[in-house]
Scaffold this motif. Structure first.
Motif, PDB file in Angstrom:
ATOM      1  N   VAL A  46       0.853  -1.197   0.000  1.00  0.00           N
ATOM      2  CA  VAL A  46       0.000   0.000   0.000  1.00  0.00           C
ATOM      3  C   VAL A  46       0.887   1.244   0.000  1.00  0.00           C
ATOM      4  O   VAL A  46       2.070   1.166   0.339  1.00  0.00           O
ATOM      5  CB  VAL A  46      -0.943   0.024   1.237  1.00  0.00           C
ATOM      6  N   ASP A 226     -10.681   3.152   6.162  1.00  0.00           N
ATOM      7  CA  ASP A 226      -9.280   2.910   6.475  1.00  0.00           C
ATOM      8  C   ASP A 226      -9.057   2.834   7.987  1.00  0.00           C
ATOM      9  O   ASP A 226      -8.013   2.404   8.437  1.00  0.00           O
ATOM     10  CB  ASP A 226      -8.398   4.031   5.902  1.00  0.00           C
ATOM     11  N   TYR A 267      -3.711   7.382   1.590  1.00  0.00           N
ATOM     12  CA  TYR A 267      -4.138   6.006   1.852  1.00  0.00           C
ATOM     13  C   TYR A 267      -4.505   5.304   0.559  1.00  0.00           C
ATOM     14  O   TYR A 267      -4.720   5.933  -0.478  1.00  0.00           O
ATOM     15  CB  TYR A 267      -5.299   5.973   2.855  1.00  0.00           C
ATOM     16  N   GLN A 268      -4.563   4.005   0.633  1.00  0.00           N
ATOM     17  CA  GLN A 268      -4.760   3.202  -0.577  1.00  0.00           C
ATOM     18  C   GLN A 268      -6.046   3.560  -1.316  1.00  0.00           C
ATOM     19  O   GLN A 268      -6.087   3.524  -2.548  1.00  0.00           O
ATOM     20  CB  GLN A 268      -4.748   1.707  -0.235  1.00  0.00           C
ATOM     21  N   ASN A 269      -7.087   3.942  -0.604  1.00  0.00           N
ATOM     22  CA  ASN A 269      -8.352   4.240  -1.276  1.00  0.00           C
ATOM     23  C   ASN A 269      -8.320   5.551  -2.061  1.00  0.00           C
ATOM     24  O   ASN A 269      -9.230   5.820  -2.849  1.00  0.00           O
ATOM     25  CB  ASN A 269      -9.496   4.249  -0.264  1.00  0.00           C
ATOM     26  N   SER A 272      -8.445   4.584  -5.742  1.00  0.00           N
ATOM     27  CA  SER A 272      -9.497   3.652  -6.159  1.00  0.00           C
ATOM     28  C   SER A 272      -9.938   3.865  -7.599  1.00  0.00           C
ATOM     29  O   SER A 272     -10.019   2.916  -8.392  1.00  0.00           O
ATOM     30  CB  SER A 272     -10.708   3.769  -5.227  1.00  0.00           C
ATOM     31  N   TYR A 311     -10.459   0.441  -3.460  1.00  0.00           N
ATOM     32  CA  TYR A 311      -9.223  -0.354  -3.459  1.00  0.00           C
ATOM     33  C   TYR A 311      -9.241  -1.396  -2.335  1.00  0.00           C
ATOM     34  O   TYR A 311      -9.052  -2.593  -2.574  1.00  0.00           O
ATOM     35  CB  TYR A 311      -8.065   0.622  -3.279  1.00  0.00           C
ATOM     36  N   LYS A 312      -9.466  -0.941  -1.102  1.00  0.00           N
ATOM     37  CA  LYS A 312      -9.402  -1.851   0.042  1.00  0.00           C
ATOM     38  C   LYS A 312     -10.495  -2.917  -0.035  1.00  0.00           C
ATOM     39  O   LYS A 312     -10.249  -4.101   0.191  1.00  0.00           O
ATOM     40  CB  LYS A 312      -9.521  -1.064   1.339  1.00  0.00           C
ATOM     41  N   CYS A 315      -9.624  -5.557  -2.673  1.00  0.00           N
ATOM     42  CA  CYS A 315      -8.595  -6.497  -2.202  1.00  0.00           C
ATOM     43  C   CYS A 315      -9.186  -7.504  -1.217  1.00  0.00           C
ATOM     44  O   CYS A 315      -8.849  -8.696  -1.253  1.00  0.00           O
ATOM     45  CB  CYS A 315      -7.432  -5.738  -1.561  1.00  0.00           C
ATOM     46  N   ASP A 316     -10.078  -7.041  -0.345  1.00  0.00           N
ATOM     47  CA  ASP A 316     -10.767  -7.952   0.582  1.00  0.00           C
ATOM     48  C   ASP A 316     -11.579  -8.989  -0.188  1.00  0.00           C
ATOM     49  O   ASP A 316     -11.626 -10.164   0.176  1.00  0.00           O
ATOM     50  CB  ASP A 316     -11.702  -7.167   1.509  1.00  0.00           C
ATOM     51  N   GLN A 325      -3.987 -11.318   2.128  1.00  0.00           N
ATOM     52  CA  GLN A 325      -4.319  -9.911   1.873  1.00  0.00           C
ATOM     53  C   GLN A 325      -3.089  -9.142   1.411  1.00  0.00           C
ATOM     54  O   GLN A 325      -3.151  -8.353   0.449  1.00  0.00           O
ATOM     55  CB  GLN A 325      -4.860  -9.276   3.164  1.00  0.00           C
ATOM     56  N   ASN A 329      -2.478  -7.095  -2.102  1.00  0.00           N
ATOM     57  CA  ASN A 329      -2.114  -5.674  -2.102  1.00  0.00           C
ATOM     58  C   ASN A 329      -0.857  -5.433  -2.934  1.00  0.00           C
ATOM     59  O   ASN A 329      -0.782  -4.479  -3.704  1.00  0.00           O
ATOM     60  CB  ASN A 329      -1.855  -5.192  -0.663  1.00  0.00           C
TER      61      ASN A 329
END
Length: 331
Positions: A46, A226, A267-269, A272, A311-312, A315-316, A325, A329
């Motif tokens: 990430v 997050d 953050y990763q999102n 997105s 994004y998160k 991945c989930d 996970q 990522n």
């Protein structure tokens, strides 16, 4: 002059990292510290919560003499690739005498024994590992079970439950594989555990807890989940830096204040929409050329794109028993 190398992410820099620098110099008798640090993406796959130059500046302010970036294809690799690349970088500088890493156990002999075994891969151990992989376990779980069965009289498998121990073993393997003259040392990790989400009363909080607090401060990011649920509900955004005052060195606190909502938090999102756009233009065969993307994962990504929300969450959605996970990522 003696020089100690540290392999880091500083995501973000906090009191535990300052302690690591100080103890590394004390333990090894080094005169200077050289740091190898992940760039804008970290080993979990990430983006770092803040840009690499800001994190590097924090390290230099707190006692590092130089900071070298670990290229992104290595910083987002498996623990083995991450460790081997970082150790190789330190080794090729030809000025580093020692490597000092933190571990949950603080036992260099035990970690070295595991590293030797994993480098040699005895036939019986290898058979056990293959058996568990065939049964559908992820590689980390299969390795842990194989080690437990191969050496039932020792508690080595428990050491593989802790992230810093795992990386430490990989550093030791890398030193052996590279036949490096760098001498390894480990120091016992103090304060909060790696994944702890609450700030420590001992002023040695985990980076995870500090990232969660900074995420709370970027209120527009909260809708992306997050944050751990209820982590900082009683903390007003304007008091974030009051909370952090005892958790990070003062010079770092100034950098955090000056750059807050200017260059971080990230953050990763935040990525997105661009990620979904890129994936919509791909077929499974296109994805196979990327590191860590298996045929199974490529097919899962393309068949589930209609269910992509962020994004998160995506991945989930892709996670399976075999695909961790972190592996998803990174891919």
């Amino acid at each position: 002059m003696k020089i100690v190398g540290l392999i880091t992410e500083y995501n973000p820099f906090h009191n535990g990292h300052l302690y690591h620098i100080q103890q590394a110099k004390r333990t090894t008798g080094a005169d200077a510290v050289i740091v190898v640090m992940s760039g804008d993406y970290v080993q979990r796959g990430v983006p770092a919560v803040m840009p690499k130059r800001l994190r590097a500046e924090s390290a230099l302010e707190c006692g590092a003499s130089a900071v070298f970036e670990l290229p992104v294809c290595h910083s987002t690799g498996s623990a083995e690739l991450f460790a081997e690349s970082a150790v190789a970088l330190l080794d090729q500088l030809q000025i580093v005498d020692s490597l000092c890493f933190g571990s949950e156990c603080g036992d260099l002999d035990a970690l070295s024994e595991i590293a030797d075994l994993l480098c040699q891969e005895p036939k019986d151990y290898r058979s056990l590992l293959k058996k568990h992989l065939r049964n559908g376990l992820s590689f980390p779980c299969a390795r842990r079970k194989a080690l437990k069965e191969y050496l039932p009289e020792k508690n080595f498998a428990a050491l593989l439950d802790e992230p810093n121990n795992i990386l430490g073993i990989e550093y030791l393997k890398a030193i052996r594989k590279l036949k490096s003259t760098i001498k390894p040392y480990t120091i016992l990790r103090k304060g909060a555990r790696y994944h702890d989400q609450e700030l420590s009363t001992e002023n040695l909080s985990s980076a995870s807890a500090i990232r969660s607090l900074l995420s709370y401060s970027g209120s527009s990011l909260r809708k992306y989940d997050d944050l751990p649920k209820g982590a900082f509900d009683d903390t007003a955004p304007f008091n974030i830096f009051g909370e952090l005052e005892s958790q990070v060195p003062q010079c770092c606190l100034k950098l955090l204040k000056d750059c807050h909502k200017v260059s971080y938090p990230i953050y990763q999102n935040d990525f997105s929409l661009i990620l979904k756009y890129k994936l919509l233009n791909k077929y499974p065969e296109n994805l196979l050329r990327y590191m860590d993307v298996s045929e199974e994962l490529a097919n899962r990504i393309c068949s589930r794109l209609n269910y992509f929300f962020n994004y998160k969450q995506f991945c989930d959605l892709l996670k399976t028993r075999e695909l961790t996970q972190t592996r998803i990522n990174r891919a």
